[in-house]
Motif scaffolding. Sequence first.
Motif, PDB file in Angstrom:
ATOM      1  N   ASP A   1     -27.072  -6.710  -3.198  1.00  0.00           N
ATOM      2  CA  ASP A   1     -26.543  -5.594  -4.000  1.00  0.00           C
ATOM      3  C   ASP A   1     -27.588  -5.290  -5.078  1.00  0.00           C
ATOM      4  O   ASP A   1     -27.583  -5.896  -6.149  1.00  0.00           O
ATOM      5  N   TRP A   2     -28.489  -4.373  -4.769  1.00  0.00           N
ATOM      6  CA  TRP A   2     -29.627  -4.105  -5.644  1.00  0.00           C
ATOM      7  C   TRP A   2     -29.222  -3.460  -6.965  1.00  0.00           C
ATOM      8  O   TRP A   2     -29.987  -3.497  -7.940  1.00  0.00           O
ATOM      9  N   ASP A   3     -28.038  -2.877  -7.025  1.00  0.00           N
ATOM     10  CA  ASP A   3     -27.620  -2.160  -8.229  1.00  0.00           C
ATOM     11  C   ASP A   3     -26.754  -2.996  -9.161  1.00  0.00           C
ATOM     12  O   ASP A   3     -26.476  -2.583 -10.289  1.00  0.00           O
TER      13      ASP A   3
ATOM     14  N   ARG B   1     -38.440  -0.332  -3.124  1.00  0.00           N
ATOM     15  CA  ARG B   1     -38.129  -0.019  -1.724  1.00  0.00           C
ATOM     16  C   ARG B   1     -36.907  -0.792  -1.233  1.00  0.00           C
ATOM     17  O   ARG B   1     -36.585  -0.751  -0.051  1.00  0.00           O
ATOM     18  N   ARG B   2     -36.278  -1.518  -2.161  1.00  0.00           N
ATOM     19  CA  ARG B   2     -35.126  -2.349  -1.818  1.00  0.00           C
ATOM     20  C   ARG B   2     -35.464  -3.261  -0.635  1.00  0.00           C
ATOM     21  O   ARG B   2     -34.722  -3.340   0.344  1.00  0.00           O
TER      22      ARG B   2
ATOM     23  N   PRO C   1     -38.119  -4.167  -5.322  1.00  0.00           N
ATOM     24  CA  PRO C   1     -36.919  -3.395  -5.676  1.00  0.00           C
ATOM     25  C   PRO C   1     -37.086  -1.891  -5.479  1.00  0.00           C
ATOM     26  O   PRO C   1     -36.112  -1.207  -5.149  1.00  0.00           O
TER      27      PRO C   1
ATOM     28  N   ALA D   1     -32.333  -7.988   3.137  1.00  0.00           N
ATOM     29  CA  ALA D   1     -32.449  -6.902   2.158  1.00  0.00           C
ATOM     30  C   ALA D   1     -31.170  -6.064   2.140  1.00  0.00           C
ATOM     31  O   ALA D   1     -30.746  -5.566   1.091  1.00  0.00           O
TER      32      ALA D   1
END
Length: 298
Positions: free
Chosen positions: A235-237, A206-207, A204, A231
């Motif tokens: 939606d990492w957020d 470095r996403r 996470p 990657a």
Amino acid sequence: MEHGGNLVNRTIMMPASVDEAVEALAATPGAVPVAGATDLMEAVNGGRLRPAALIGLGRITELRGWRYEDGGTAVLGAGLTHARMDRPDFAALIPALADAARTAGPPQVRNVGTLGGNIATGAPAGDTLPVLAALEATATLARPGTVREVPISHLLTGLDPLRPGELLTWVRVPLLHAPQVFLKSTGRSGPSRAAASVALVLDPARRGVRCAVGAVAPVPLRPLEAESWVAGCIDWDARGQDGAVLIDPAALAAFGEYAAAACVPEGAAGGEGAGPAGARLRRTVAVLARRALGRALK
């Protein structure tokens, strides 16, 4: 150590420290370091290896454990057994490696088989190898007066191989403190050799997504384009109602197909990807990759 007459009259040395082992290896050309001997005995009995001497590492206590290192790294001894990696304290630290160790074979194999043995042998179906590749682990190689660090992937592919007189002592694994998964397919129930395996870790910070596919080629394969593509689909957020990281289900399925196509290319002449067997293997890898990513995102 005398098995079927294959190791009769071989010199067996039992150093008590890493320094002693390194000196013994340097002083005895053709000697082979041995810890659990599971892979060694298979090679000897199959006629692929006839060691001039054996250097037993069983008395070197420091190689059978692991420790933290500044900078967020775990340092694993080459003599760390699969059974030890399956314990809860280790599993909490590097869960994918614990999962791989748990499936490496029956208890009698896991009790003596070691991490260093898996790496040095480099068998395609070695369960820990795709995990180490996905985690981008490095190996410490020692010889008298010097040590060097080599990425495990370079060691396995021969890009930077183990040199004569070098001893694999430690494995350094970056601690991501993020979800990681290991899955494998054997074609039968219970611990057995993998027909295909997938290790997947999230990064996470470095996403990023890292994936390595094992057992389908001589070395673990990284589908780098598939990693980069998926990657960008995450939606990492955001989090769903169940707390899972969000991704379109279609992208999840497509990632499995993308990774499988990269690692088991269709129609490779005479290779794993040819014919009905190749199609089945691609389907297996696609399912494993999709499931691994799905579990990691939960």
